[in-house]
Write a protein that holds these residues in place. Sequence first.
Motif, PDB file in Angstrom:
ATOM      1  N   TYR A  70     -31.756  21.899 -75.652  1.00 54.57           N
ATOM      2  CA  TYR A  70     -32.333  22.795 -76.801  1.00 54.57           C
ATOM      3  C   TYR A  70     -33.862  23.496 -76.087  1.00 54.57           C
ATOM      4  CZ  TYR A  70     -28.737  21.616 -79.758  1.00 54.57           C
ATOM      5  OH  TYR A  70     -27.532  21.480 -80.736  1.00 54.57           O
ATOM      6  N   THR A  71     -33.685  24.571 -76.115  1.00 50.37           N
ATOM      7  CA  THR A  71     -35.172  25.369 -75.520  1.00 50.37           C
ATOM      8  C   THR A  71     -36.347  24.938 -76.598  1.00 50.37           C
ATOM      9  OG1 THR A  71     -34.253  26.864 -74.414  1.00 50.37           O
ATOM     10  CG2 THR A  71     -36.537  27.224 -74.896  1.00 50.37           C
ATOM     11  N   LEU A  72     -37.508  24.614 -76.398  1.00 49.74           N
ATOM     12  CA  LEU A  72     -38.688  24.739 -77.138  1.00 49.74           C
ATOM     13  C   LEU A  72     -39.152  25.967 -77.644  1.00 49.74           C
ATOM     14  CD1 LEU A  72     -40.251  21.563 -75.211  1.00 49.74           C
ATOM     15  CD2 LEU A  72     -39.240  21.548 -77.642  1.00 49.74           C
ATOM     16  N   SER A  73     -39.325  26.120 -78.871  1.00 45.68           N
ATOM     17  CA  SER A  73     -39.775  27.117 -79.488  1.00 45.68           C
ATOM     18  C   SER A  73     -41.095  27.286 -79.758  1.00 45.68           C
ATOM     19  CB  SER A  73     -38.696  27.796 -80.469  1.00 45.68           C
ATOM     20  OG  SER A  73     -38.861  26.638 -81.701  1.00 45.68           O
ATOM     21  N   SER A  74     -41.594  26.069 -79.745  1.00 45.19           N
ATOM     22  CA  SER A  74     -43.037  25.670 -80.142  1.00 45.19           C
ATOM     23  C   SER A  74     -43.794  26.048 -78.708  1.00 45.19           C
ATOM     24  CB  SER A  74     -43.244  24.190 -80.330  1.00 45.19           C
ATOM     25  OG  SER A  74     -42.576  23.232 -79.306  1.00 45.19           O
ATOM     26  N   SER A  75     -45.220  25.986 -78.918  1.00 51.71           N
ATOM     27  CA  SER A  75     -46.121  26.366 -77.633  1.00 51.71           C
ATOM     28  C   SER A  75     -46.785  25.027 -77.163  1.00 51.71           C
ATOM     29  CB  SER A  75     -47.008  27.563 -78.072  1.00 51.71           C
ATOM     30  OG  SER A  75     -48.211  27.628 -77.067  1.00 51.71           O
TER      31      SER A  75
END
Length: 361
Positions: A70-75
Motif C-alpha cells: 500500500y502506498t503511504l498517503s502520509s508525509s
Amino acid sequence: MRIANFKALDERSYWTDAKDLECVMVIPEAPDVKSFCFKTADDSWFRYMPGQFITIELPIGDRARLMRTYTLSSSPSRPLSISITVKAQPDSVGSRWLLDNLKVGDRIKAYGPGGLFSFMMYPAERYLFIAAGSGVTPMMSMTRWLFDNGEHSDIALVNCARRPSELLFANELRRMAQRVPDIKLSFVVEEDDPYAAWAGYRGRMNQLMLELMAPDYMEREIFCCGPEPFMKTVRDVLNLAGFDMAHYHEESFHAPIRTEDQVPTHDDVVPNEAAGAGIRFAMSDVTARCRETDTILDVAKAQGLNIPSACRFGVCGTCKVRKLSGEAHMVHNGGISDREIAAGFILACCSTPIGQLEIDI
C-alpha cells in the motif's frame, strides 16, 4: 497508555525494514475508503520518500499470512506516524479485510519502505500530478511534503473520480491550495452525485481537459497513478502531443515498482510520422497513401471526399465513421461511446491509420 510510554524526540530511533505497527486511528474518507494511521510500539521515527509504499502482513483466516503493498498517503515531514489509504477494489481480499476488520489497537507487521515513484528521484521546478481514485495517495504524500517544507515547487494536481463524493482528500487539498499559490487544483468527475451541484470538470480525462488544467504540461515532470485504462488514456494524450515520455512516471495499483529493472515498457500505439500508411474509402472506391500521423478526416478531404465534421477535437461526434478492416489509433475527447467503439466506429478527426485501413465511406 501511549502518553506514559512517550519518548522524548531525541531518544527515538528510526524504523528500519520490518516492524510491528499499531493502528492508532481509522479515518473514513469516502464510501468504502478509509485511512489507517500507524505508530510503532517503541515510538520510532518513520523515514521514507514521499510516494513510496510499504508491505504489510494480513492475518486472514487460517491461511498463510497475506502480503499486500500500500502506498503511504502520509508525509515524511510528519515522521511520528504513517498512514495508508485503502479503497476496496472489485474482488480485493486484502483491502476488504482491512476495511472490515482493522481497528484501533490492532497490530500488524510491516516491511519497507520501497518504490521509486517519488519526485525526489526526478527533481524539477514544475510538476503535474494526475490521479484517479485511490491513485491520489502518492500524490497526497508528495503534495503534503512540499507544503509542509515550504517548497515553492509549482504543482498542478488533477484528481479524478466517478463522483464528487469519491474525490479523496479534496477538502485538504483545497485548504493547502488556498494558503499557497504553488498548488493548482483541478477535479474531474464522470457523473454527479444525487442532489449535489458540481461546477468542476465532467467526463473522462482527455486532451482538452489537460490543455485547460495545465496549459504548460509539456514542460512539467508528470506523475500518474490510477487504474490501467486511465493511465493508458493519459499516455495516449501525451504521446499524441509529442511529450518526452522520459519525464512521465506512473505507479500501478497491482504492481508497485521496487527497482529500475521493474519499470514497465508499454506497448502503446504511437503513430510514427515517418511510417507510411494507406486508407481505402470503400463506398467511394478511393485509395490514398498517407502517414501514420495523418488523420482520416484530413486524408478524406485531400481526396475530395466529404466527412461531416465540426469540432475537430473528438468532442462532438459529428465525424463518426465505421471501420471495416485494419487498425486505427484514436485519441478522442468524449465524442464516442464505448458501445460505438465496440461496434467498429471511430472518429475521423482524431483517428490515424496504422498500416492499411478500410472505412465505410
